[in-house]
Design an enzyme around this catalytic site. Sequence first.
Site, PDB file in Angstrom:
ATOM      1  N   TYR A  74       0.859  -1.185   0.000  1.00 47.90           N
ATOM      2  CA  TYR A  74       0.000   0.000   0.000  1.00 47.90           C
ATOM      3  C   TYR A  74       0.893   1.232   0.000  1.00 47.90           C
ATOM      4  O   TYR A  74       1.805   1.350   0.815  1.00 47.90           O
ATOM      5  CB  TYR A  74      -0.891  -0.011   1.253  1.00 47.90           C
ATOM      6  CG  TYR A  74      -1.812   1.182   1.360  1.00 47.90           C
ATOM      7  CD1 TYR A  74      -2.940   1.285   0.549  1.00 47.90           C
ATOM      8  CD2 TYR A  74      -1.557   2.195   2.278  1.00 47.90           C
ATOM      9  CE1 TYR A  74      -3.793   2.385   0.656  1.00 47.90           C
ATOM     10  CE2 TYR A  74      -2.402   3.291   2.389  1.00 47.90           C
ATOM     11  CZ  TYR A  74      -3.520   3.381   1.582  1.00 47.90           C
ATOM     12  OH  TYR A  74      -4.371   4.457   1.685  1.00 47.90           O
TER      13      TYR A  74
ATOM     14  N   ASP B 171       9.446   2.498  -0.266  1.00 49.78           N
ATOM     15  CA  ASP B 171       8.413   3.224   0.463  1.00 49.78           C
ATOM     16  C   ASP B 171       8.560   2.873   1.943  1.00 49.78           C
ATOM     17  O   ASP B 171       8.181   1.779   2.380  1.00 49.78           O
ATOM     18  CB  ASP B 171       7.029   2.836  -0.063  1.00 49.78           C
ATOM     19  CG  ASP B 171       5.917   3.581   0.680  1.00 49.78           C
ATOM     20  OD1 ASP B 171       6.216   4.258   1.692  1.00 49.78           O
ATOM     21  OD2 ASP B 171       4.757   3.488   0.251  1.00 49.78           O
TER      22      ASP B 171
ATOM     23  N   LYS C 161       4.894   9.345   8.852  1.00 48.35           N
ATOM     24  CA  LYS C 161       4.641   8.853  10.220  1.00 48.35           C
ATOM     25  C   LYS C 161       5.677   9.344  11.240  1.00 48.35           C
ATOM     26  O   LYS C 161       5.560  10.445  11.737  1.00 48.35           O
ATOM     27  CB  LYS C 161       4.510   7.336  10.200  1.00 48.35           C
ATOM     28  CG  LYS C 161       3.319   6.895   9.294  1.00 48.35           C
ATOM     29  CD  LYS C 161       2.926   5.460   9.470  1.00 48.35           C
ATOM     30  CE  LYS C 161       1.965   4.968   8.424  1.00 48.35           C
ATOM     31  NZ  LYS C 161       0.567   5.053   8.779  1.00 48.35           N
TER      32      LYS C 161
HETATM   33  N1  HOZ Z   1      -3.478   3.183   6.050  1.00 50.21           N
HETATM   34  C1  HOZ Z   1      -3.159   3.413   7.405  1.00 50.21           C
HETATM   35  C2  HOZ Z   1      -2.349   2.322   7.993  1.00 50.21           C
HETATM   36  N2  HOZ Z   1      -1.726   1.459   7.100  1.00 50.21           N
HETATM   37  C3  HOZ Z   1      -4.377   3.593   8.237  1.00 50.21           C
HETATM   38  C4  HOZ Z   1      -4.587   5.010   8.476  1.00 50.21           C
HETATM   39  C5  HOZ Z   1      -5.701   5.329   9.437  1.00 50.21           C
HETATM   40  O1  HOZ Z   1      -6.779   4.780   9.331  1.00 50.21           O
HETATM   41  O2  HOZ Z   1      -5.505   6.176  10.274  1.00 50.21           O
END
Ligand code: HOZ
Length: 430
Positions: free
Chosen positions: A144, A238, A266
């Site tokens: 992702y 990534d 992050k």
């Molecule tokens: N895509 C985020 C973790 N892989 C989740 C983000 C969220 O829902 O805060």
Amino acid sequence: MNTQASKEAFSQAQKLIPGGVNSPVRAFKSVGGTPIFITEGKGAYISDVDGNKYVDFVQSWGPLIFGHRDEKIEAAVIDAVKHGLSFGAPTLAETELAKLVVSFFDSIDKVRFVSSGTEAVMSAIRLARGFTSRDDIVKFTGCYHGHSDALLVEAGSGAATFGNPSSPGVPADFTKHTLLAEYNNIESVKKCFADSNDIACVIIEPIAGNMGLVPADKEFLHELRELCDKNGALLIFDEVMSGFRGSVNGAESITGVKPDIVTLGKVIGGGMPVGAFGARAEIMAKLSPEGPVYQAGTLSGNPVAMAAGYAALSKLKANAQVISVLETRAKRLVEGMKAEALACGITMQTDVRGSMFGFFFNDNLVKNFNDATKSDAELFAKFHSGMLNEGFYFACSLYETGFISTAITDEMIEDTIKASAKVFKEIANA
Ligand code: HOZ
């Protein structure tokens, strides 16, 4: 456990916000029940609107490596706020954070800050295309890279959680340049290069955290590097999720494979919205205003976010050994839970990279997304709600990763293992 106030809050939110959430995976849909509504966090804990307290293994999906309300980060944010929230003009804080980021990564000479991981990756792809004057990209099923059009193809995280790894609303024309390969399968990448001589880059989460935790094999990454070099394509790591989590010096320091471009997010924002992408100077020189590849943002390099990021990264700079302490705790956690599961006849596959941990209820090793989908989702849902009931907050999808923060003590790890024993027994005896 009483969660009535959360239930009511969710029902109100659903009237005004699609699905009641601002990011789909938070809706608890794949684990059942309703999401708990958080009022505050402190150290290892979060509290909800019903007054329940949980040990938090989500840590805002990764950013909070020092736990909630770390004193140094909080003080830096408050100080920055007092000087102004946003200027849309350069500040010294951007250069300071850039210097720090560059000091951690061998492969980064220059870095640009943006406001999210999605933005970082989208911009990195454009840069790779601009640098190589090619259009195609290779991504891996189950990885992702945010929700931009070209990358929302067979994606992990929330997209996989809801069974829509490729989203409606993304025109086929926009994804025709996205070629798919299988994680940890070099033959599938060779096929992409055989099918196209227009590949600008291969993008990979070197420590995949969005199909559960599935680290790439070292040998696979080395072969990937060779294939990219042979074919004149760039390799993008990534590390929005794994950056400063797997290691403070990036996956390149663990695997010995140096990427051309790295994307971050992050942890580098210390809990504020930040993304970044960096590369060697020759590649970054293509970026506007130095070069022709355009990318911009009103809140890019926001001073409050820079201050939070600087506080977090300077703490890591001074305490780099903290990652191995967290890794030891993460290993004890998953090994302990795995043993308790096995005692109840339940097989778990587990893995750890630094402060990231993952587990699958699966009889076989998980090396790619296809393997991950064969995990027992129903069992995961039971485990998740059982642990929540015991006061332990885990990611609400099997296609996510767990995080240990420095606020989580050895004692809390042992308590988590004890609680898991209780939950596994309840599941086995049901
Ligand atoms: N895509 C985020 C973790 N892989 C989740 C983000 C969220 O829902 O805060």
